[in-house]
Design an enzyme around this catalytic site. Sequence first.
Site, PDB file in Angstrom:
ATOM      1  N   LYS A  17       6.442  22.721 -10.477  1.00 32.80           N
ATOM      2  CA  LYS A  17       7.793  22.399 -10.949  1.00 32.80           C
ATOM      3  C   LYS A  17       7.862  22.633 -12.455  1.00 32.80           C
ATOM      4  CE  LYS A  17      10.942  18.510 -11.496  1.00 32.80           C
ATOM      5  NZ  LYS A  17      11.110  17.050 -11.368  1.00 32.80           N
ATOM      6  N   GLY A  41       0.810  -1.219   0.000  1.00 29.42           N
ATOM      7  CA  GLY A  41       0.000   0.000   0.000  1.00 29.42           C
ATOM      8  C   GLY A  41       0.836   1.259   0.000  1.00 29.42           C
TER       9      GLY A  41
END
Lengths: 424, 503
Positions: free
Chosen positions: B79, B14
């Site tokens: 970014k 997970g």
Amino acid sequence: MSGAAGVTRSVLVVGDGVVGLAAAIALRRALPGAAVRLVQLPGDEDSWLNRLGAASPIIHRFHRQIGLDPRLFARRTNADPAYLRHYVRDGQPAVREASTAAIPFVEGVPLHHIWLRHRLEDGEGAPDFAAMLLALREARGDEGGFGPRFDIAAYQGLLGEMAAALDIDIAAVADVTVTADNGAVAGLSADGGAWLRADLYVDAAGPRSRLLTALGAGWTDWSDWLPKLSLSMSPDGGGAQGDERLAYEGGGIVWQTPVWRAALAPDATARGPGCLGRCWLGNAVAIGEAAVRAPTADGVGLGVALEDILRLIALLPRPDGGGQEQREYDRRAAIAYRALADWSGLSTAPGADGPPGLAEIGAAFAARGRVAIDELSPIQPGEWLARLMALGPPPRRVDPTAWALPDAVVRSTIARAAPARVPT
Amino acid sequence: MIRPEPVRVVILGGGTAGWMTAAALAKLLPGQADIHLVESEEIGIVGVGEATLPHLREFIRRLGLDEMDFMRKTRATFKLGIDFVDFGAIGERYIHPFGAYGTDIAGVGFHHYWLRMKAAGRVPPICDFSLPIVASRARRFAPIPAGGDFLDSSYSYAYQFDATRMAPMLRAFAEAHGVRRSEGKVVGVDRDGTSGDIAALRTDRDETIAGDLFVDCSGFRALLIGEALGSPWEDWSQWLPCDRAAALPCTAPDGPIEPYTRATAMPAGWRWRIPLQHRVGNGYVYSSAHLSDDEACGAILGAIEGEPLADPRVLRFRAGRRTKSWDRNVVAIGLASGFLEPLESTSIHLVQQAVTRLVELFPQRRIDASDRDTFNALVDREYDRIRDFLILHYHATRRDDSDFWNHVRTMAVPETLQRKMDLWRTSGRVELYTQGLFLEASWVAVYLGQGVVPISYDQRADTPAPDRLAKSLTELDQAIRQRVAAWPDHGDYLRQAGAWEAA
């Protein structure tokens, strides 16, 4: 930047068919400082591209690049934009094909899988897949389609006028002989006399070409995979605008367009299909039918030749370069030619084994409707999809993403195509 | 029944990869995939991949997530590229932008014209002709307007985020879309007696989870693809020798926030600096053959520009990939499938790519070998192309100040990369491909940024008259400056747009 000193000052194009003329014009535009000269050879009866007035949609991009007005092209060559094909095969119902460049998606799901799901759920009441693509074409005003069908002699005349207007020097000769030196062309001798030299030699002489073989390039024969067909043309065009009809009979194809009719007939004496092992050696590059030959019943043959010209110009090396661009050219050309062979097999001999690449494409499509072609194929994924849907065995599986779509999306997608249904 | 039975998908792990896979399958294949994820809270997640690539936006869009909500929850910043410092030589730097340099002129790439002007000695650096680079340097950001002009379409953007916050967010999304989750450690793997496929996983809580398709997101442990199936690993450490990272978050400085990630070359590798909303991520990626863990931790502590928020944590890895990421009925996604160091922020992208391919090639309950083969061919191609691009960053250097740099500078590179470099060096051309992460502009950025200047350029770039060309370059330079001057400060924009999470 020492290498920048080397500039291509002269180009010699051998062959004044449509491919040679188109190449000379494009090179003239790309290298305004270079002398471009064209060697005119007597007509070659084995050439398909000089007789078959058909091109794929790439011709529009090519015309933009060389500055040829599309309206002038259409008017002078009586061009008809083909966008619907009807296939008639022995004892089978007629099949229609329409085409797009890219594979259409609806909500992230390929259109053909939505159609396949609907067909499974609702049986035969569905519009055909061509209707789905035609509906898209109407909605988007997409030029798309299969490219123009036109009068090839008029096109050659138009390109000839353009070449003359661009100061391309044309020398008519009966024959040329090649003098090779150290893996490059040292010069060509015209009719055993006049000596022709250039920084770059472009072999557009068609099927009889020998410039590259004179340099040692080998020829790969595809006769085991593709049929040997001869082409005969007649000017009696007919049918509705944009429509063409292909009847497959006795191993051949009769192809009727509004502009002309072509008959592709099995002929053991026809020049066989194949391609050069290397297309660019030293200072000489072969394009069009000088480099690759495969029968096509559409405009892809000329389309691939025009791609050769665009690739040649994009990678135009300096005369004193190290041969890296040539290698990259060969890499890209090999991909294009394999795609042409696969396409030729699918279109001219549907159901036959064809080249190994076609077997892979066919298997991937039959398994789950994937169009598994090379990313640099000059034949677009949407074109492959349309042809595989028309001529190939249909996919065995509907994609899970299509099953996951809400019913309403499937219904509305199919409903958009319903008004475009045309009785065949 | 025409409609196929749902495929029982069991996802092991997970972390970022596990929950990205679960969320995408649940969203894109409702009714077709019955998804069960098993994870253990006792096993930490690596959470590598704080910097991402623009493709992640498409993933967020396809899931239908709200971009600003995603950014708030993961404390993300924008970014526009990566600032590479000291790679070509100490003292040199360049930004690899998400976008192009200039625009093509008459069908010829801008860099050819720039090379021509450079040879004539009359041109500013090529980075001045890139909107995302100029904006990065000015620490400004603006979203891409719909229907914009050529400058607006000359850039793209990604996010820098807290990777440990992405998995919980996607978990909530996946569970809301019907994914079942089991807590537990896998202690046994049942194989089908006839086929040898994996039939079920058994956990330490006595649960047995049966499935048709197993997705191994167990990270470097690779419990299924590696331990259970023994699928071979192709090692690439001869080209990419970095095998460890010393990671360390620090406080964010006051003042403007860089809309870019910084990668600074170090004596035995390189270090990242990733500015987030609430902190700055740092890490020294190094070769353990050239540097000890203690030296690496000391070096990163000495290099950070803020107060450390934890002790440096050492991660171990090796560059390479499985020869088959999909083997039998197990698909490895994420670190179980392969690892390429984060020099170009590709970790999360490789997960996304594999998930996308799995959706495209999603099998029936009985898996078709051709789906598997196609998946592996596509994943391999993606890895191989990124690998070559990463190796270039090391190999294209003039650094000779350490054993590490001497090694990577002089090593033999893969033939596929050598061919690309030869083509560039002699002609200024980039090998053409259309599928893949790093296309022409990226290769040009690294080549020129690291001082690999070709001896030639496309001769068609010689066509325009010198003064006319100089004038159009000046105009482009000015247009970019003006555009960026009108953009808001990056930090201001984050707050303005609602991306900022009030601490």
